[in-house]
Design an enzyme around this catalytic site. Structure first.
Site, PDB file in Angstrom:
ATOM      1  N   GLU A 129       3.218  -6.124   7.871  1.00  0.00           N
ATOM      2  CA  GLU A 129       2.880  -4.960   8.809  1.00  0.00           C
ATOM      3  C   GLU A 129       2.627  -5.123   9.672  1.00  0.00           C
ATOM      4  O   GLU A 129       2.735  -3.042  10.528  1.00  0.00           O
ATOM      5  CB  GLU A 129       1.133  -5.351   8.377  1.00  0.00           C
ATOM      6  N   GLU A 183      -0.858  -9.680  -0.771  1.00  0.00           N
ATOM      7  CA  GLU A 183      -2.178  -9.464  -1.004  1.00  0.00           C
ATOM      8  C   GLU A 183      -3.221  -9.644  -1.954  1.00  0.00           C
ATOM      9  O   GLU A 183      -4.183 -10.805  -2.229  1.00  0.00           O
ATOM     10  CB  GLU A 183      -3.517  -8.913  -0.091  1.00  0.00           C
ATOM     11  N   ALA A 243       1.136  -1.309   0.193  1.00  0.00           N
ATOM     12  CA  ALA A 243      -0.089  -0.393   0.146  1.00  0.00           C
ATOM     13  C   ALA A 243       1.367   1.194  -0.195  1.00  0.00           C
ATOM     14  O   ALA A 243       2.419   1.164   0.119  1.00  0.00           O
ATOM     15  CB  ALA A 243      -0.498  -0.077   1.190  1.00  0.00           C
TER      16      ALA A 243
END
Length: 259
Positions: A136, A116, A70
């Site tokens: 993460e 993911e 991200a």
């Protein structure tokens, strides 16, 4: 015949082929980080494939990066309402639920949300320089866009927990050994031909049979065997089934006939 013209926007390039879409993540200056614009573009791709089902080949190209996760700059500013909005997980779930099979072609790192996104596809092909990882927890969050349930399904609970707890990266050889990927190629130039070859094999099947098989495999355990029985009942009445079986029997007779 001229080659299809790529289209797209929002960080994606989209190439339409007769039986598939080839979608390339295209934010090289950001290591294909998944931002809000790219999420919107992925939703548009999903809408197209839901309206007109075709196979999907999703890739970051062969420039040594699939997706670096991200966009941390955007992620840092998100609050609890953003988390509850399921920004990334909703579009990845939509990719997972597409009617026909999907293949991720991974070259280089697929990290965090990038990994993911690859897990959301049905199958994965990678180069030997591919790397998968979920960092993460080291950033103070969890892998909230699918890894907590898709990764255990792919590699087993204990191994998935190790990877999620430690953030350890998995190279291509280990990814193949543990079942995270289906195929590994040594030469990046062979990545896309290998992925297309896999989709070519898939495309030999009946479209309806592929759709119902995917639906059955992805269904919760409680749906079986009822879903299988109903799906088979639908397929037994399908004209495509009759045509394919007739052709099979004709070929068999032809082989047995004396020359």
């Amino acid at each position: 015949m001229s080659a299809p013209t790529p289209t797209g926007g929002g960080g994606l390039r989209v190439e339409e082929q007769p039986d598939r879409l080839v979608v390339t993540l295209d934010r090289p200056e950001k290591r294909n980080a998944i931002d809000a614009d790219l999420v919107t573009a992925l939703h548009q791709v999903c809408a197209e494939l839901e309206a007109r089902p075709r196979l999907l080949l999703l890739t970051g190209g062969v420039e040594g990066i699939f997706a670096g996760g991200a966009d941390i700059g955007q992620l840092r500013e998100r609050g609890r309402s953003d988390a509850l909005a399921a920004i990334n997980s909703a579009v990845f779930a939509r990719v997972r639920a597409l009617p026909l099979p999907t293949v991720a072609a991974v070259d280089g790192p697929a990290l965090g949300g990038g990994a993911e996104l690859a897990y959301a596809c049905d199958l994965r092909v990678c180069t030997d320089r591919a790397v998968f990882g979920q960092p993460e927890v080291r950033l103070g969050i969890l892998a909230g866009a699918g890894a907590t349930h898709r990764l255990p399904a792919l590699v087993g609970e204990a191994r998935a927990k190790e990877l999620l707890f430690t953030g350890r990266r998995v190279d291509a050889a280990e990814a193949l050994r543990i079942g995270l990927v289906n195929r590994v190629v040594a030469d990046p130039a062979e990545l896309m031909p290998t992925a297309h070859g896999l989709l070519d094999e898939i495309s030999k099947g009946s479209t309806l049979a592929l759709r119902l098989t995917k639906l059955a495999v992805d269904a919760p355990p409680a749906a079986h065997p009822h879903l299988d029985l109903v799906s088979q009942a639908v397929l037994f009445e399908d004209e495509e089934k009759h045509r394919r079986m007739t052709e099979f029997l004709d070929r068999s007779r032809s082989r047995r006939s004396p020359s």
